[in-house]
Design a protein around this motif. Structure first.
Motif, PDB file in Angstrom:
ATOM      1  N   LEU A  16     -10.193 -23.708 -23.575  1.00 46.63           N
ATOM      2  CA  LEU A  16     -10.762 -22.677 -24.439  1.00 46.63           C
ATOM      3  C   LEU A  16      -9.839 -21.471 -24.435  1.00 46.63           C
ATOM      4  N   LEU A  17      -9.420 -21.029 -25.612  1.00 41.83           N
ATOM      5  CA  LEU A  17      -8.539 -19.875 -25.738  1.00 41.83           C
ATOM      6  C   LEU A  17      -9.180 -18.836 -26.639  1.00 41.83           C
ATOM      7  N   SER A  18      -8.968 -17.573 -26.304  1.00 42.04           N
ATOM      8  CA  SER A  18      -9.489 -16.492 -27.132  1.00 42.04           C
ATOM      9  C   SER A  18      -8.524 -15.320 -27.053  1.00 42.04           C
ATOM     10  N   PHE A  19      -8.649 -14.414 -27.995  1.00 41.52           N
ATOM     11  CA  PHE A  19      -7.733 -13.274 -28.071  1.00 41.52           C
ATOM     12  C   PHE A  19      -8.006 -12.250 -26.977  1.00 41.52           C
ATOM     13  N   SER A  20      -9.275 -11.978 -26.701  1.00 41.35           N
ATOM     14  CA  SER A  20      -9.636 -10.877 -25.801  1.00 41.35           C
ATOM     15  C   SER A  20     -10.287 -11.370 -24.515  1.00 41.35           C
ATOM     16  N   ARG A  21     -10.230 -10.540 -23.487  1.00 35.50           N
ATOM     17  CA  ARG A  21     -10.894 -10.871 -22.225  1.00 35.50           C
ATOM     18  C   ARG A  21     -12.403 -10.944 -22.417  1.00 35.50           C
ATOM     19  N   VAL A  24     -13.214 -14.313 -23.853  1.00 33.82           N
ATOM     20  CA  VAL A  24     -13.127 -15.361 -22.834  1.00 33.82           C
ATOM     21  C   VAL A  24     -14.357 -15.339 -21.940  1.00 33.82           C
ATOM     22  N   ALA A  25     -14.778 -14.138 -21.533  1.00 39.31           N
ATOM     23  CA  ALA A  25     -15.959 -14.019 -20.673  1.00 39.31           C
ATOM     24  C   ALA A  25     -17.197 -14.572 -21.379  1.00 39.31           C
ATOM     25  N   ASP A  26     -17.297 -14.312 -22.694  1.00 32.78           N
ATOM     26  CA  ASP A  26     -18.436 -14.826 -23.455  1.00 32.78           C
ATOM     27  C   ASP A  26     -18.404 -16.349 -23.528  1.00 32.78           C
ATOM     28  N   LEU A  27     -17.213 -16.926 -23.742  1.00 31.17           N
ATOM     29  CA  LEU A  27     -17.090 -18.381 -23.789  1.00 31.17           C
ATOM     30  C   LEU A  27     -17.490 -19.004 -22.457  1.00 31.17           C
ATOM     31  N   ARG A  28     -17.027 -18.421 -21.363  1.00 32.78           N
ATOM     32  CA  ARG A  28     -17.374 -18.942 -20.037  1.00 32.78           C
ATOM     33  C   ARG A  28     -18.886 -18.905 -19.814  1.00 32.78           C
TER      34      ARG A  28
END
Length: 277
Positions: A16-21, A24-28
């Motif tokens: 999973l890749l995202s632009f912002s930290r 990423v925290a939301d995806l996790r």
């Protein structure tokens, strides 16, 4: 989540890749909540953190650096540029810039410029070709070359060079296949905020298996001043064809869960007609 629930894919094999930290925290959080497990490994990273892990894992293949380079913070990068500019021969720069070579203002501008060059995969030669029609740029290709040499000599790397270096590593088929074997499925959020280098990195990651899904809203692209290339969204179908050479599928989602329908409709009118009725 469909890949994990319906297909039985181990979450460790999903990148999973995202632009912002924050993204990423939301995806996790969302994946962990769906899995409902007390402990699980979720491979979710920003593009920068993934690039850094790639550089760390394959430092032996880096050109120039003897060891894993340490990452420059923004202020540290400006300080390095300022030190290099102060040592420049003023005669080699256009007259309007000669008296500014020791100023923090020019250092900040040049630091941002070289960062954008790296994010757009522009080396000294490519920059020199563009500078032929820009007299105010004529000193920048040489400076970019000296700046990159200073990074290697000092064992440092900035955020833009980090992305470009990750792309270079993935050109190596052995590195690319090793990463692809670890992560056969790729999911990307906030694709509208990616740079050209990040799109190239993603292309190398997807080529061995072509299992890629991205989510992007061009109306939310607000980071062009930080290198985001909105063309990444428009070019996605042709840039990431399937195994048969067909353009990638584009699914347009029409339901907004972020704002009331009235506000969304007003925003669409502004972007499509140039103003409110």
């Amino acid at each position: 989540l469909h890949l994990i629930d319906a297909r039985g894919l181990s979450q460790e094999r999903l990148l999973l890749l995202s632009f912002s930290r924050r993204g990423v925290a939301d995806l996790r959080t969302r994946v962990a909540a769906r899995l409902a497990r007390s402990f699980t490994t979720i491979s979710a990273f920003t593009f920068h953190s993934f690039a850094l892990r790639l550089v760390e894992a394959h430092a032996d293949r880096l050109r120039g650096w003897g060891n894993v380079p340490s990452l420059l913070t923004g202020p540290e990068q400006v300080a390095l540029v300022a030190r290099l500019l102060a040592a420049e021969d003023p005669a080699g720069w256009p007259a309007p810039f000669r008296s500014l070579l020791t100023t923090s203002t020019l250092a900040g501008e040049v630091a941002d410029f070289v960062l954008r060059c790296q994010e757009n995969l522009l080396g000294p030669a490519e920059l020199a070709a563009r500078a032929r029609s820009r007299d105010d740029w004529r000193s920048l290709p040489g400076f970019l070359k000296r700046y990159r040499a200073a990074l290697v000599a000092e064992g440092r790397i900035d955020y833009g060079t980090l992305q470009a270096t990750a792309v270079e590593l993935l050109v190596d088929a052995e590195v690319r296949d090793r990463v692809a074997d670890q992560f056969p499925y790729l999911l990307v959020d906030e694709y509208q905020d990616t740079t050209l280098a990040q799109a190239h990195l993603l292309r190398h990651l997807y080529l061995p298996h072509r299992n890629l899904t991205v989510a992007g809203d061009p109306y939310q692209s607000i980071y062009s001043f930080r290198g985001a290339a909105l063309t990444n969204v428009a070019d996605f179908p042709e840039a990431f064809p399937d195994a048969g050479g067909r353009p990638a599928r584009r699914l347009v989602l029409t339901t907004s869960f972020r704002v009331p329908a009235e506000i969304l409709a007003a925003a669409v009118r502004v972007t499509t007609t140039g103003g409110l009725p």
